[in-house]
Design an enzyme around this catalytic site. Sequence first.
Site, PDB file in Angstrom:
ATOM      1  N   HIS A   1       3.303   2.732   2.445  1.00  0.00           N
ATOM      2  CA  HIS A   1       3.063   4.057   2.999  1.00  0.00           C
ATOM      3  C   HIS A   1       2.053   4.199   3.937  1.00  0.00           C
ATOM      4  O   HIS A   1       2.365   5.364   4.698  1.00  0.00           O
ATOM      5  CB  HIS A   1       2.149   4.714   1.385  1.00  0.00           C
ATOM      6  CG  HIS A   1       3.088   4.944   0.250  1.00  0.00           C
ATOM      7  ND1 HIS A   1       4.251   5.546   0.291  1.00  0.00           N
ATOM      8  CD2 HIS A   1       2.650   4.722  -1.017  1.00  0.00           C
ATOM      9  CE1 HIS A   1       4.621   5.426  -1.111  1.00  0.00           C
ATOM     10  NE2 HIS A   1       3.835   5.137  -2.095  1.00  0.00           N
TER      11      HIS A   1
ATOM     12  N   HIS B   1       3.095  -2.136  -1.536  1.00  0.00           N
ATOM     13  CA  HIS B   1       3.786  -1.001  -1.680  1.00  0.00           C
ATOM     14  C   HIS B   1       2.847   0.230  -1.010  1.00  0.00           C
ATOM     15  O   HIS B   1       3.305   0.895  -0.416  1.00  0.00           O
ATOM     16  CB  HIS B   1       3.846  -0.642  -3.221  1.00  0.00           C
ATOM     17  CG  HIS B   1       4.075   0.845  -3.543  1.00  0.00           C
ATOM     18  ND1 HIS B   1       5.265   0.693  -4.557  1.00  0.00           N
ATOM     19  CD2 HIS B   1       3.428   2.141  -3.448  1.00  0.00           C
ATOM     20  CE1 HIS B   1       5.373   2.213  -4.630  1.00  0.00           C
ATOM     21  NE2 HIS B   1       4.410   2.776  -3.966  1.00  0.00           N
ATOM     22  N   GLU B   2       1.721  -0.018  -1.193  1.00  0.00           N
ATOM     23  CA  GLU B   2       0.615   1.138  -0.647  1.00  0.00           C
ATOM     24  C   GLU B   2       0.808   0.859   1.118  1.00  0.00           C
ATOM     25  O   GLU B   2       0.538   1.844   1.605  1.00  0.00           O
ATOM     26  CB  GLU B   2      -0.760   1.012  -1.148  1.00  0.00           C
ATOM     27  CG  GLU B   2      -0.743   1.237  -2.670  1.00  0.00           C
ATOM     28  CD  GLU B   2      -0.078   2.261  -3.317  1.00  0.00           C
ATOM     29  OE1 GLU B   2       0.033   3.339  -2.482  1.00  0.00           O
ATOM     30  OE2 GLU B   2       0.338   2.376  -4.352  1.00  0.00           O
TER      31      GLU B   2
END
Length: 280
Positions: free
Chosen positions: A145, A141-142
């Site tokens: 980003h 998820h990170e």
Amino acid sequence: SSTTTTAREKEQAKFKATCDKHLQSALSRNMTVRFLLDKLRGMNCPPPPGFLRCVDCGDHKMAGGGFGMIQEEIVDTTTRSHDEETKRRMATPQCQRTPEDLRKALEAQEAGKSKLKLVPEIYLCQQHVRNETHAHQSIVHELIHAIDMCRTKMDPINLTCAGASFLCVWCGIFSQRLCSLIVFLFLFSTKMDPINNCIHMACTEIRAENLSGECDAFREYMAGRAKPFAGHGQVCVKRRAALSLQANPNCRDRVHEYIDAAMERCFEDTFPFDRHPNLR
């Protein structure tokens, strides 16, 4: 008391040891994590030392992890109270800062008292990581980003791009599909700014929720949130992205409008994967 402090420190040491083990297994065995890290290097955004780490996020923040550390530099030194407040924020670990801290930091920058800079890092909240799968999905998820930040060469704090919000309002009088297309093209032809521009933030949150595996049908079903119907993935992505967007004081008043404007195109955007990854 010192006894309580010592007990908590022992507990956190245990959490950190488990979290570090999950982190190392992700770096050594999880092909999606390794693929994304290789992509960052290939995009000329090599992760700096200490880019991935496990930290104590406090007992009240229930997130599995986060991306980025906001550094605040004092520009106006004439106000002692501002200096003390800024130093307090900077002394607080990023994962323990509140939305109110972010709001005050943004206001200080707007007033010319501080200058903000986002330093790339990924942290896992060691006491809230449930198991290895949760840790790996949080890292992916990170990393999404980080990929979004790299590919658009964005400065998430200091480069505003309010035009996308205007476009959304303007093109909203036409079809939602046309609106989403216009916003998507605008979004990726400019420098993204997810702190100041809520559509940009909505897009990267949608992509991160979608591509990380956090909305896996089995996981949602076991949590009692998914029924066997088509489209449960989009429902989950929208729900989770909205929760992330609500943490930004610039976005919380119109969260669902921003999510709807970015949803269609950003949900379909699987970069840097050729297709949606199967993380199971």
